[in-house]
Design a protein around this motif. Structure first.
Motif, PDB file in Angstrom:
ATOM      1  N   ASP A  23     -54.846  11.559  -4.559  1.00  0.00           N
ATOM      2  CA  ASP A  23     -54.004  12.606  -3.986  1.00  0.00           C
ATOM      3  C   ASP A  23     -52.702  12.791  -4.782  1.00  0.00           C
ATOM      4  O   ASP A  23     -51.932  13.693  -4.502  1.00  0.00           O
ATOM      5  CB  ASP A  23     -53.730  12.364  -2.504  1.00  0.00           C
ATOM      6  CG  ASP A  23     -53.053  11.037  -2.206  1.00  0.00           C
ATOM      7  OD1 ASP A  23     -52.732  10.267  -3.146  1.00  0.00           O
ATOM      8  OD2 ASP A  23     -52.849  10.750  -1.017  1.00  0.00           O
ATOM      9  N   ARG A  24     -52.472  11.956  -5.799  1.00  0.00           N
ATOM     10  CA  ARG A  24     -51.313  12.113  -6.677  1.00  0.00           C
ATOM     11  C   ARG A  24     -51.716  12.569  -8.081  1.00  0.00           C
ATOM     12  O   ARG A  24     -50.879  12.620  -8.971  1.00  0.00           O
ATOM     13  CB  ARG A  24     -50.529  10.795  -6.737  1.00  0.00           C
ATOM     14  CG  ARG A  24     -49.908  10.479  -5.384  1.00  0.00           C
ATOM     15  CD  ARG A  24     -49.065   9.236  -5.303  1.00  0.00           C
ATOM     16  NE  ARG A  24     -48.520   8.735  -6.530  1.00  0.00           N
ATOM     17  CZ  ARG A  24     -48.319   7.445  -6.765  1.00  0.00           C
ATOM     18  NH1 ARG A  24     -48.615   6.542  -5.867  1.00  0.00           N
ATOM     19  NH2 ARG A  24     -47.797   7.044  -7.918  1.00  0.00           N
ATOM     20  N   TRP A  25     -52.995  12.899  -8.286  1.00  0.00           N
ATOM     21  CA  TRP A  25     -53.468  13.396  -9.579  1.00  0.00           C
ATOM     22  C   TRP A  25     -53.190  14.893  -9.681  1.00  0.00           C
ATOM     23  O   TRP A  25     -53.135  15.603  -8.675  1.00  0.00           O
ATOM     24  CB  TRP A  25     -54.964  13.182  -9.739  1.00  0.00           C
ATOM     25  CG  TRP A  25     -55.430  11.764  -9.773  1.00  0.00           C
ATOM     26  CD1 TRP A  25     -54.678  10.630  -9.646  1.00  0.00           C
ATOM     27  CD2 TRP A  25     -56.775  11.339  -9.915  1.00  0.00           C
ATOM     28  NE1 TRP A  25     -55.485   9.530  -9.718  1.00  0.00           N
ATOM     29  CE2 TRP A  25     -56.770   9.922  -9.882  1.00  0.00           C
ATOM     30  CE3 TRP A  25     -57.980  11.997 -10.073  1.00  0.00           C
ATOM     31  CZ2 TRP A  25     -57.938   9.166 -10.001  1.00  0.00           C
ATOM     32  CZ3 TRP A  25     -59.134  11.248 -10.192  1.00  0.00           C
ATOM     33  CH2 TRP A  25     -59.115   9.851 -10.169  1.00  0.00           C
ATOM     34  N   THR A  26     -53.100  15.372 -10.905  1.00  0.00           N
ATOM     35  CA  THR A  26     -52.961  16.809 -11.134  1.00  0.00           C
ATOM     36  C   THR A  26     -54.337  17.467 -10.956  1.00  0.00           C
ATOM     37  O   THR A  26     -55.368  16.789 -11.035  1.00  0.00           O
ATOM     38  CB  THR A  26     -52.464  17.101 -12.566  1.00  0.00           C
ATOM     39  OG1 THR A  26     -53.469  16.705 -13.491  1.00  0.00           O
ATOM     40  CG2 THR A  26     -51.144  16.383 -12.855  1.00  0.00           C
ATOM     41  N   PRO A  27     -54.371  18.773 -10.748  1.00  0.00           N
ATOM     42  CA  PRO A  27     -55.666  19.462 -10.666  1.00  0.00           C
ATOM     43  C   PRO A  27     -56.516  19.239 -11.920  1.00  0.00           C
ATOM     44  O   PRO A  27     -57.735  19.095 -11.834  1.00  0.00           O
ATOM     45  CB  PRO A  27     -55.283  20.937 -10.502  1.00  0.00           C
ATOM     46  CG  PRO A  27     -53.935  20.899  -9.858  1.00  0.00           C
ATOM     47  CD  PRO A  27     -53.256  19.689 -10.439  1.00  0.00           C
ATOM     48  N   GLU A  28     -55.890  19.171 -13.088  1.00  0.00           N
ATOM     49  CA  GLU A  28     -56.629  18.937 -14.332  1.00  0.00           C
ATOM     50  C   GLU A  28     -57.256  17.543 -14.346  1.00  0.00           C
ATOM     51  O   GLU A  28     -58.378  17.356 -14.830  1.00  0.00           O
ATOM     52  CB  GLU A  28     -55.711  19.124 -15.547  1.00  0.00           C
ATOM     53  CG  GLU A  28     -55.216  20.534 -15.746  1.00  0.00           C
ATOM     54  CD  GLU A  28     -54.050  20.916 -14.810  1.00  0.00           C
ATOM     55  OE1 GLU A  28     -53.383  20.020 -14.232  1.00  0.00           O
ATOM     56  OE2 GLU A  28     -53.818  22.129 -14.656  1.00  0.00           O
ATOM     57  N   GLU A  29     -56.529  16.546 -13.842  1.00  0.00           N
ATOM     58  CA  GLU A  29     -57.055  15.176 -13.793  1.00  0.00           C
ATOM     59  C   GLU A  29     -58.234  15.089 -12.828  1.00  0.00           C
ATOM     60  O   GLU A  29     -59.236  14.430 -13.115  1.00  0.00           O
ATOM     61  CB  GLU A  29     -55.950  14.196 -13.391  1.00  0.00           C
ATOM     62  CG  GLU A  29     -54.886  14.045 -14.463  1.00  0.00           C
ATOM     63  CD  GLU A  29     -53.610  13.364 -13.983  1.00  0.00           C
ATOM     64  OE1 GLU A  29     -52.851  12.905 -14.844  1.00  0.00           O
ATOM     65  OE2 GLU A  29     -53.365  13.309 -12.749  1.00  0.00           O
ATOM     66  N   SER A  31     -60.237  17.612 -12.055  1.00  0.00           N
ATOM     67  CA  SER A  31     -61.345  18.318 -12.716  1.00  0.00           C
ATOM     68  C   SER A  31     -62.018  17.442 -13.768  1.00  0.00           C
ATOM     69  O   SER A  31     -63.244  17.423 -13.875  1.00  0.00           O
ATOM     70  CB  SER A  31     -60.853  19.606 -13.368  1.00  0.00           C
ATOM     71  OG  SER A  31     -60.446  20.524 -12.371  1.00  0.00           O
ATOM     72  N   ALA A 112     -55.661   9.273 -13.353  1.00  0.00           N
ATOM     73  CA  ALA A 112     -54.328   9.765 -13.681  1.00  0.00           C
ATOM     74  C   ALA A 112     -54.042   9.553 -15.161  1.00  0.00           C
ATOM     75  O   ALA A 112     -54.383   8.518 -15.729  1.00  0.00           O
ATOM     76  CB  ALA A 112     -53.284   9.053 -12.828  1.00  0.00           C
TER      77      ALA A 112
END
Length: 135
Positions: A23-29, A31, A112
């Motif tokens: 829940d702390r990852w970016t959308p790119e991570e 994906s 991450a």
């Protein structure tokens, strides 16, 4: 061939090396992680070792029978302190060693920062029926 269940724990397993919660990852991570999982499953489909796999939603409930004519009893949704299974994959492989090898590879999915998670996966063999006793 033997079937094994690979369980991905979001909570409740030993800490991963790259232990930053999803829940702390970016959308790119996210994906990139999902793409790794899809590519891994596709590779196993080609080798004939993939049976099935699914990601699971975080919500759920415990349910049990409460007696004749009574509705089932529920406990949930899951509390924050309970184990959470994030997903699972079923593989059908020639040996336990191959199952361990694939679980290790799946453990390296990116997290991450694009770095491998090196998460702990629970590896469980399917229960086989006991041999019949004849006299």
């Amino acid at each position: 061939m033997a079937k094994y269940l690979l369980l991905k724990h979001y909570r409740g397993a030993p800490a991963a090396v790259n232990d930053i919660p999803m829940d702390r990852w970016t959308p790119e991570e996210i994906s990139a992680h999902i793409q790794y999982m899809n590519d891994f499953a596709a590779k196993l489909e080609k080798s004939g070792e993939f049976v099935d796999g699914q990601a699971l939603a975080p919500e759920g409930a415990w349910v049990r029978y409460d007696g004749e004519g009574r509705p089932p009893v529920t406990d949930g949704p899951f509390a924050e302190t309970k184990d959470l299974i994030a997903g699972w994959m079923v593989i059908d492989v020639d040996s336990y060693e191959r199952a361990v090898e694939l679980a290790g590879e799946l453990s390296a999915a990116p997290g991450a920062g694009g770095r491998p998670i090196h998460e702990w996966l629970e590896l469980r063999p399917f229960l086989h029926a006991a041999p019949a006793v004849t006299e």
